[in-house]
Design an enzyme around this catalytic site. Structure first.
Site, PDB file in Angstrom:
ATOM      1  N   GLU A  44      85.213  47.087 165.517  1.00 44.52           N
ATOM      2  CA  GLU A  44      86.779  47.045 164.595  1.00 44.52           C
ATOM      3  C   GLU A  44      87.316  48.601 164.765  1.00 44.52           C
ATOM      4  OE1 GLU A  44      86.783  45.251 160.864  1.00 44.52           O
ATOM      5  OE2 GLU A  44      86.075  43.362 161.328  1.00 44.52           O
ATOM      6  N   GLU A  60      98.150  39.601 159.658  1.00 42.94           N
ATOM      7  CA  GLU A  60      97.779  38.639 158.642  1.00 42.94           C
ATOM      8  C   GLU A  60      98.616  38.612 157.521  1.00 42.94           C
ATOM      9  OE1 GLU A  60      93.398  37.356 159.288  1.00 42.94           O
ATOM     10  OE2 GLU A  60      93.402  39.361 159.715  1.00 42.94           O
ATOM     11  N   LYS A  68      96.668  38.326 153.942  1.00 42.61           N
ATOM     12  CA  LYS A  68      95.641  38.918 153.162  1.00 42.61           C
ATOM     13  C   LYS A  68      96.246  39.416 152.020  1.00 42.61           C
ATOM     14  CE  LYS A  68      92.647  40.780 155.721  1.00 42.61           C
ATOM     15  NZ  LYS A  68      91.720  41.659 156.513  1.00 42.61           N
ATOM     16  N   GLU A 105      97.446  46.133 154.290  1.00 39.73           N
ATOM     17  CA  GLU A 105      96.392  45.047 154.964  1.00 39.73           C
ATOM     18  C   GLU A 105      96.811  44.002 155.776  1.00 39.73           C
ATOM     19  OE1 GLU A 105      92.777  44.502 154.523  1.00 39.73           O
ATOM     20  OE2 GLU A 105      92.959  46.726 154.102  1.00 39.73           O
TER      21      GLU A 105
END
Length: 498
Positions: free
Chosen positions: A263, A317, A320, A326
């Site tokens: 990641e 996303e 999240k 985030e």
């Protein structure tokens, strides 16, 4: 002619210096409107993305990926780790259901056993190595252990005293788990999976780490960070952390376990206290990361050795929890639209998902109006853009403001120059976009006509006769020179961190 985002090119290979590296993407599912697996795979194919990492082993996703040619990493979710780490048969059942049932139609190349377990799920740490071994034993029983690697992603935060890299070591309290884990990785021919986030390193450094150093931006030699023990020069956080992992492993006498970065990325939007979570910075980080990995530079400690990397992540996303950043690490929105455009040197404008070659050069949000006017003056003068549509009464005069006029002048010059990345700069006042800025009767050069063909671009020079024409010439050189790198001395920074 379609232009694809040539993001992920090569077969999985990480150990030898002469093997090709790859860039992959992580696929999270925290979206309020998650695309169907077949839509996800269609996007991956359209963008020629050849490597993906899943955070689980979703059956529909694995079926959709079958016969796609995409290499897939599946994951044992953290919530299943305790059961698998305590039962060989549970691990065997997991492999049978989630791997054997899909392989080889779905080209599974690795299994992540949990994620950042040592830092997020410490109560499961005691069974982590057992879980790795049980999953591997199930692969051996199915004769798949040579095709599929087993490892577990670790947070880079477990590396202490990470600069200079030569002094780095793992958190010693984790050695009872790390030593048998490294034994397993070495004996099974696997690799250390590491999650690296220079964004957080930069944010938490309180100004000690310069932004350019975090973003892979070019640094003059006197601004590079130098490891005083090895005299190796570091030009970015990513390489320094990778080498810190190598040194930390060698401190424990493991010198032949390669690193794969599972990641890394940069958020494109953040809260008010996250001013550097911007689309421009996300673009810079991921674009520079891709170039850095695929050109096989390696790291200062291991030059020329591939550090294959998965970008976090494919989609934003939106569900999240946590700060705004985030929710904004993705290359794409849920509908497949690019969050920003990635640029790779030598490939012109390499896109996040625009496969129609419709790109435009427009003024950046918040650009200085005076700088934009200087850019217009240069484009319409020495840049030889035909700016007659901007004259009063002509098709692109309205709206009569500097941003709208800059959009037209910049985009016309960009198309005259073959849409090279360098031609959409204008002293960093311009950016490439996939959104057509045409409006009303004002059609921009890249806009598709009704017949599906691109409008012609006129390269006729327009000699300005207004009072700004001399200023245009004065600004000419300045518009071709990028802003100076920030002046923080990385030598001083290195000393501070010693």
């Amino acid at each position: 002619m379609a232009v694809h985002f040539l993001l992920l090119l090569f077969a999985m290979a990480v150990v030898a210096a002469d093997e090709e590296p790859f860039i992959g993407v992580n696929i999270g599912t925290g979206l309020s409107d998650m695309p169907h697996p077949t839509q996800v795979v269609a996007l991956l194919k359209a963008q020629q993305i050849r490597h993906v990492r899943l955070y689980d082993a979703d059956q529909a996703m694995l079926i959709a990926l079958a016969k796609s040619g995409i290499q897939v990493v599946v994951s044992v979710p953290n919530e299943e780790l305790l059961a698998i780490g305590q039962s060989n048969s549970t691990a065997a059942n997991w492999v049978s259901l989630n791997v054997v049932a899909h392989y080889p139609a779905t080209n599974i190349t690795a299994i992540c056993v949990g994620s950042e377990v040592l830092t997020t799920l410490p109560n499961a740490a005691k069974v982590l190595v057992n879980a790795l071994k049980y999953i591997h034993s199930a692969l051996v029983a199915s004769n798949l252990d040579h095709q599929i690697k087993v490892s577990t992603p670790l947070s880079s935060s477990i590396i202490l005293d990470s600069f200079p890299p030569s002094q780095a070591f793992f958190n010693r309290s984790l050695n009872p788990v790390l030593v048998p884990m490294l034994d397993f990785l070495q004996s099974s021919g696997s690799y250390l999976m590491l999650n690296i986030y220079p964004y957080y390193d930069y944010m938490q450094s309180n100004g000690v780490i310069p932004l350019d150093y975090a973003l892979f931006k070019p640094l003059p030699p006197n601004k590079e960070a130098i490891d005083s023990n090895t005299l190796l020069h570091y030009t970015n956080v990513f390489d320094a952390v990778v080498d810190a992992a190598y040194f930390a492993m060698s401190f424990l006498n493991y010198t032949n376990v390669p690193v794969v970065v599972t990641e890394t990325g940069w958020p494109s939007k953040g809260d008010s206290n996250e001013p550097d979570a911007t689309a421009d910075n996300a673009n810079a980080y991921n674009s520079n990361l891709i170039k850095h990995v695929l050109n096989m530079t390696g790291t200062p400690k291991h030059p020329g050795i591939a550090v294959s990397t998965y970008i976090y992540e494919l989609y934003n996303e939106d569900t999240k929890p946590g700060p705004l950043s985030e929710k904004n690490w993705g290359l794409f929105d849920a509908n497949g639209a690019p969050v920003y455009i990635l640029h790779l040197t030598g490939s012109g404008a390499v896109l996040a998902n625009d496969t129609t070659n419709q790109t435009y050069c427009i003024a950046k949000d918040g650009a200085d109006p005076k700088m934009l006017q200087a850019g217009i003056d240069w484009a319409c003068g020495p840049g030889k853009v035909d700016c007659s549509p901007l004259l009063q009464g002509e098709s692109c005069y309205e709206p009569d403001n500097v941003i709208a006029h800059a959009n037209y002048a910049f985009d016309t010059y960009y198309h005259q120059m073959g849409k090279s990345t360098e031609s959409c700069d204008f002293n960093e006042m311009a950016t490439i976009s996939t959104s057509d800025p045409s409006h009303g009767s004002c059609k921009f050069p890249g806009s598709l006509g009704k017949n599906g063909t691109f409008s012609n671009v006129t390269a006729t020079s327009m000699n300005s006769t207004n009072s700004n024409s001399s200023a245009c010439n004065i600004h000419r050189c300045g518009l071709r020179i990028r802003s100076l790198l920030i002046g923080i001395g990385l030598l001083i920074w290195g000393i501070v961190l010693l």
